[in-house]
Motif scaffolding. Structure first.
Motif, mmCIF file in Angstrom:
data_model
loop_
_atom_site.group_PDB
_atom_site.id
_atom_site.type_symbol
_atom_site.label_atom_id
_atom_site.label_comp_id
_atom_site.label_asym_id
_atom_site.label_seq_id
_atom_site.Cartn_x
_atom_site.Cartn_y
_atom_site.Cartn_z
ATOM 1 N N VAL A 147 29.125 5.989 -4.054
ATOM 2 C CA VAL A 147 29.792 7.305 -4.095
ATOM 3 C C VAL A 147 28.848 8.402 -3.585
ATOM 4 C CG1 VAL A 147 30.733 9.058 -5.677
ATOM 5 C CG2 VAL A 147 31.436 6.651 -5.888
ATOM 6 N N HIS A 148 27.602 8.395 -4.047
ATOM 7 C CA HIS A 148 26.672 9.447 -3.606
ATOM 8 C C HIS A 148 26.405 9.360 -2.104
ATOM 9 C CE1 HIS A 148 25.549 11.506 -7.335
ATOM 10 N NE2 HIS A 148 25.777 10.341 -7.923
ATOM 11 N N THR A 149 26.216 8.125 -1.590
ATOM 12 C CA THR A 149 25.908 7.973 -0.157
ATOM 13 C C THR A 149 27.107 8.368 0.692
ATOM 14 O OG1 THR A 149 24.492 6.123 -0.754
ATOM 15 C CG2 THR A 149 25.008 6.356 1.573
ATOM 16 N N ASP A 179 33.066 22.188 -7.648
ATOM 17 C CA ASP A 179 32.004 21.675 -8.518
ATOM 18 C C ASP A 179 31.680 20.240 -8.097
ATOM 19 O OD1 ASP A 179 30.499 20.539 -10.531
ATOM 20 O OD2 ASP A 179 31.651 21.429 -12.166
ATOM 21 N N TRP A 180 30.595 20.083 -7.316
ATOM 22 C CA TRP A 180 30.271 18.754 -6.767
ATOM 23 C C TRP A 180 29.859 17.748 -7.829
ATOM 24 C CZ3 TRP A 180 31.414 15.918 -2.750
ATOM 25 C CH2 TRP A 180 31.980 16.567 -1.651
ATOM 26 N N ASP A 181 29.164 18.202 -8.882
ATOM 27 C CA ASP A 181 28.769 17.257 -9.936
ATOM 28 C C ASP A 181 30.018 16.657 -10.586
ATOM 29 O OD1 ASP A 181 26.112 17.608 -9.492
ATOM 30 O OD2 ASP A 181 25.801 19.027 -11.138
ATOM 31 N N ALA A 182 31.003 17.523 -10.871
ATOM 32 C CA ALA A 182 32.245 17.034 -11.502
ATOM 33 C C ALA A 182 32.997 16.119 -10.543
ATOM 34 C CB ALA A 182 33.127 18.222 -11.901
ATOM 35 N N HIS A 183 33.038 16.487 -9.252
ATOM 36 C CA HIS A 183 33.752 15.669 -8.267
ATOM 37 C C HIS A 183 33.113 14.275 -8.165
ATOM 38 C CE1 HIS A 183 36.271 14.762 -4.864
ATOM 39 N NE2 HIS A 183 35.217 14.508 -4.102
ATOM 40 N N THR A 196 31.287 12.728 -10.386
ATOM 41 C CA THR A 196 31.527 11.980 -11.635
ATOM 42 C C THR A 196 32.934 11.381 -11.626
ATOM 43 O OG1 THR A 196 30.037 13.435 -12.819
ATOM 44 C CG2 THR A 196 31.562 12.166 -14.165
ATOM 45 N N THR A 197 33.922 12.177 -11.194
ATOM 46 C CA THR A 197 35.301 11.675 -11.110
ATOM 47 C C THR A 197 35.385 10.492 -10.156
ATOM 48 O OG1 THR A 197 36.149 13.907 -11.456
ATOM 49 C CG2 THR A 197 37.693 12.326 -10.533
ATOM 50 N N LEU A 198 34.719 10.613 -9.013
ATOM 51 C CA LEU A 198 34.798 9.538 -8.002
ATOM 52 C C LEU A 198 34.051 8.282 -8.447
ATOM 53 C CD1 LEU A 198 36.350 9.550 -5.300
ATOM 54 C CD2 LEU A 198 36.143 11.769 -6.345
ATOM 55 N N ILE A 199 32.978 8.463 -9.218
ATOM 56 C CA ILE A 199 32.271 7.290 -9.762
ATOM 57 C C ILE A 199 33.198 6.584 -10.768
ATOM 58 C CG2 ILE A 199 30.348 6.566 -11.249
ATOM 59 C CD1 ILE A 199 28.710 8.840 -9.775
ATOM 60 N N ASP A 200 33.892 7.351 -11.601
ATOM 61 C CA ASP A 200 34.854 6.740 -12.542
ATOM 62 C C ASP A 200 35.953 6.001 -11.775
ATOM 63 O OD1 ASP A 200 33.460 7.745 -14.673
ATOM 64 O OD2 ASP A 200 34.851 9.383 -15.087
ATOM 65 N N PHE A 201 36.462 6.644 -10.719
ATOM 66 C CA PHE A 201 37.541 6.052 -9.902
ATOM 67 C C PHE A 201 37.093 4.707 -9.324
ATOM 68 C CE2 PHE A 201 39.419 5.853 -5.520
ATOM 69 C CZ PHE A 201 40.763 5.795 -5.867
ATOM 70 N N TRP A 202 35.922 4.687 -8.654
ATOM 71 C CA TRP A 202 35.474 3.446 -8.006
ATOM 72 C C TRP A 202 34.971 2.420 -9.010
ATOM 73 C CZ3 TRP A 202 37.080 1.687 -3.687
ATOM 74 C CH2 TRP A 202 37.537 2.576 -2.708
#
Ligand code: HEM
Length: 142
Positions: free
Chosen positions: A29-31, A52-56, A58-64
């Motif tokens: 997700v970060h890369t 808010d990139w930190d929140a985005h 975190t959401t995408l890490i949960d999603f994947w």
């Protein structure tokens, strides 16, 4: 039932199998989003939409993590969210997929790559169709 026992084998077992660690999900997700933010086509969209990139992230890490590891932490509505955006095009979805495939390829985990790429392609098709429907566009296949 013993909680440590392996899950019984069913025809859905391959969808539950863990193909990667939580650290690999974070790396993916970060890369990927670093590349997307830096991209000439996609970067301006993320810059305009994400407050808010930190929140985005975190959401995408949960999603994947949910999709790749079955952790089921994501409960959002990505179809509606993307359908509400303006001016998305098939070209943008293809660019998104190109960056995503390059990211998974760079990670050196073929099981993760195969599963994540197949899921991303499937969801991109659905997001594009749903966007096109809500904007009354005749949607070509991605
Ligand atoms: C043209 C391609 C795409 C663009 C420009 C795009 C853009 C965005 C933007 C700007 C957001 C953040 C919205 C906000 O924070 O208000 C977002 C959220 C999200 N995107 Fe995409 N996206 C694209 C394709 C995809 C694809 C193919 C997937 C999945 C494979 C995906 C999954 C998600 C998810 C899960 C969220 C979070 C939704 C939530 O907050 O619950 N996106 N996208």
């Amino acid at each position: 039932m013993n909680n440590t026992a392996p899950l019984p084998h069913t025809r859905f077992a391959k969808y539950r199998a863990e193909v990667c660690s939580e650290d690999e999900v974070k790396h993916l997700v970060h890369t990927f989003y670093a590349a997307a933010r830096d991209d000439a086509m996609l970067g301006p969209i993320f810059a305009a939409e994400v407050k808010d990139w930190d929140a985005h992230l975190t959401t995408l890490i949960d999603f994947w993590s949910g999709l790749l590891r079955g952790t089921m932490r994501y409960h959002g509505k990505p179809l509606a969210q993307h359908a509400n955006m303006e001016h998305l095009t098939p070209c943008m979805f293809r660019r998104w997929l190109t960056l995503f495939f390059a990211t998974t390829e760079s990670m050196g985990n073929p099981a993760l790559q195969e599963k994540a790429d197949a899921i991303a392609l499937n969801i991109a098709e659905r997001l594009w169709k749903s966007f096109a429907e809500s904007h009354a566009i005749v949607a070509p296949q991605l």
